[in-house]
Design a protein around this motif. Structure first.
Motif, short mmCIF file in Angstrom:
data_model
loop_
_atom_site.label_atom_id
_atom_site.label_comp_id
_atom_site.label_asym_id
_atom_site.label_seq_id
_atom_site.Cartn_x
_atom_site.Cartn_y
_atom_site.Cartn_z
N TRP A 258 -0.11 -0.16 -13.46
CA TRP A 258 -0.92 0.98 -13.26
C TRP A 258 -1.91 0.87 -14.63
O TRP A 258 -1.47 0.52 -15.80
CB TRP A 258 0.20 2.26 -13.77
N ASP B 32 4.38 -2.55 -10.14
CA ASP B 32 3.11 -2.03 -10.02
C ASP B 32 2.48 -2.08 -11.31
O ASP B 32 3.38 -2.25 -12.27
CB ASP B 32 3.07 -0.64 -9.25
N THR C 243 -5.30 4.77 -11.62
CA THR C 243 -5.21 3.05 -10.82
C THR C 243 -4.16 2.59 -10.78
O THR C 243 -3.59 2.14 -11.32
CB THR C 243 -6.02 2.95 -10.44
N CYS C 244 -4.16 1.58 -9.17
CA CYS C 244 -2.23 1.06 -9.23
C CYS C 244 -3.56 0.01 -8.55
O CYS C 244 -3.76 -0.15 -7.63
CB CYS C 244 -1.84 2.06 -8.73
N ARG D 233 -2.01 -2.07 -6.32
CA ARG D 233 -1.87 -1.58 -5.06
C ARG D 233 -3.32 -0.47 -4.10
O ARG D 233 -2.26 -0.38 -2.92
CB ARG D 233 -0.76 -1.63 -4.68
N ASP D 234 -3.88 0.14 -4.75
CA ASP D 234 -4.59 0.90 -4.31
C ASP D 234 -5.17 0.71 -2.99
O ASP D 234 -5.35 1.10 -1.70
CB ASP D 234 -5.71 1.86 -5.24
N GLN D 235 -5.67 -0.49 -3.25
CA GLN D 235 -6.26 -1.19 -1.13
C GLN D 235 -5.34 -1.17 -0.82
O GLN D 235 -5.93 -0.73 0.29
CB GLN D 235 -7.08 -2.89 -2.11
N SER E 205 -2.29 0.54 -0.72
CA SER E 205 -2.04 2.31 -0.27
C SER E 205 -2.99 2.87 0.60
O SER E 205 -3.07 4.09 1.93
CB SER E 205 -2.06 2.72 -1.33
N TYR E 206 -4.40 2.50 0.21
CA TYR E 206 -5.40 3.37 1.15
C TYR E 206 -5.90 2.29 2.35
O TYR E 206 -6.85 2.82 2.99
CB TYR E 206 -6.52 4.07 0.35
#
Length: 433
Positions: A320, A318, A334-335, A337-339, A341-342
């Protein structure tokens, strides 16, 4: 010398020579012809003009540290902090000036410094103790405490060349802090490792300080410096900028960062960290047009590019990004891979990241941050295992009579200023209780 002085530095300077190879301008045809006619000369570098540039990493540094003093050494990237600690730890020698160190020194600088790569963790503990002048019985008495602190029982008999960066830091700090040095020197290397262990290390340094031992601590975490250190030394361009209480030096550092950010280069290049499977090599901060800058309008998005290299396959790597206030408080993270993850529908980047050079880009929306200066914290990690981290990148948000200030006529409080939807309606006219 007075009995209460642990370190005395007088007119210290460190100079490096940087060589440059240059060649006169030639056409493509001339270059090809010369390469064919004189391949050996080209391989030897003949035909190139060589120039040497002198670079003073430190210049005219003088200060004293009393026994039992906890000194925070702060400054922007390139200020000379790490070079100073290497000299104090006798890893490198100064070009000019003198250094007096009175007491046994334990230091944690670059990852792996002081460890023999072919020896096991167990053997390196005893090697480090013997270098500090300790008897084997003295090391034996501390051995279990070191291993427990480092949480590395399973890997004690593994050669340290096979350790991850986080394992290096765990064992390195445990050895440096527990072998009872009179002087403990710790660099920003604690940025490599998980957050829980970092807090554990800060707690141990506090314990060491309470025991009356001398501590020198380099960090970009101003909150840690303020809470841990009594005094501060602020470096700038290789020289002492100011010396005083830790809180006063942190305030001067914040003032320096916010005031001089316009003159700072918005592109940050880093050498690849040794013994790391993944390293950040470049960070670039730009405005919405792609122009590199550290000054941004409150109404325009900010583009941040992070370039990194991967040397071996890593599962679930990841990228970050954290935004911090100048006192070191984390505002948000924010990471990449946020999109995913959410559940925003974005496909996963890679379950396993293969060796190669990569670039990750994040766009901070606007308006988001209030007027002021902030610090970037970037890291590469898999879960809680951190491979690399970079801090000290300061950027500024400017507000020119936007909603963030015009509604009240003054700058509104807080770090964030994003517009939040409201709805107001009349529910009853001329209502009287």
């Amino acid at each position: 010398m007075t009995d209460d002085i642990a370190i005395r530095v007088n007119r210290l300077g460190k100079k490096y020579k940087i060589s440059h190879n240059t060649a006169a301008y030639k056409t493509l045809g001339e270059t090809i012809t010369n390469a064919v006619k004189n391949p050996i000369r080209r391989l030897k570098g003949e035909g190139l003009s060589r120039s040497t540039e002198e670079f003073w990493a430190l210049k005219d540094i003088s200060f004293e540290v009393e026994q039992g003093e906890v000194l925070g050494i702060i400054g922007r990237n390139g200020a000379g902090k790490s070079t100073l600690l290497k000299i104090l730890s006798r890893i490198t020698t100064p070009t000019e000036g003198t250094v007096e160190v009175h007491g046994r020194v334990g230091s944690l600088l670059e990852v792996g410094t002081g460890f023999h790569p072919e020896l096991s963790g167990r053997e390196n503990i005893y090697l480090s103790g013997s270098i500090l002048g300790m008897k084997r019985t003295e090391i034996d008495a501390k051995f279990d405490e070191i291993v427990k602190f480092a949480e590395m029982e399973k890997f004690l008999d593994t050669p340290v060349k096979r350790y991850s960066s986080g394992m290096y830091v765990r064992l390195g700090f445990a050895v440096a802090a527990h072998l009872e040095p009179e002087i403990l020197i710790v660099d920003e290397v604690l940025a490599v490792g998980d957050a829980k262990f970092q807090q554990k290390c800060l707690g141990k340094m506090s314990d060491v300080a309470k025991e009356g031992r001398t501590v020198l601590f380099v960090s970009h975490n101003m909150k840690a410096v303020s809470s841990l250190c009594q005094t501060g030394l602020l470096l700038n361009n290789g020289s002492v900028y100011a010396r005083g209480t830790a809180s006063a030096m942190v305030a001067k550092y914040n003032e320096m960062c916010s005031g001089d950010v316009v003159s700072c280069r918005p592109i940050f290049d880093y050498a690849r960290r040794e013994n790391q499977p993944a390293s950040i090599t470049r960070v670039r901060v730009a405005d919405q047009s792609g122009t590199a800058t550290l000054i941004h309008s409150i109404l325009h998005p900010i583009l941040i590019d992070v370039e990194f290299v991967v040397l071996k396959p890593i599962s679930h790597l990841d990228v970050w990004l954290g935004i911090l206030s100048l006192d070191g408080s984390l505002l948000f993270q924010t990471c990449h891979r946020d999109q995913e993850s959410y559940g925003a529908g974005a496909a996963p980047f890679r379950a396993v990241v293969d060796p190669g050079r990569y670039r990750a880009r994040v766009e901070l929306p606007a308006p988001l941050l209030n007027e002021g200066s902030y610090e970037l914290h970037l890291s590469l990690q898999a879960g809680t295992l951190q491979f690399d981290a970079r801090r000290g990148i300061i950027f500024t948000i400017e507000d020119e009579n936007t909603f963030a200030s015009s509604v009240l006529g003054v700058r509104r409080d807080g770090y964030f200023c994003m517009p939040i939807p409201w709805k107001m309606e009349l529910v009853e006219e001329e209502w009287v209780d």
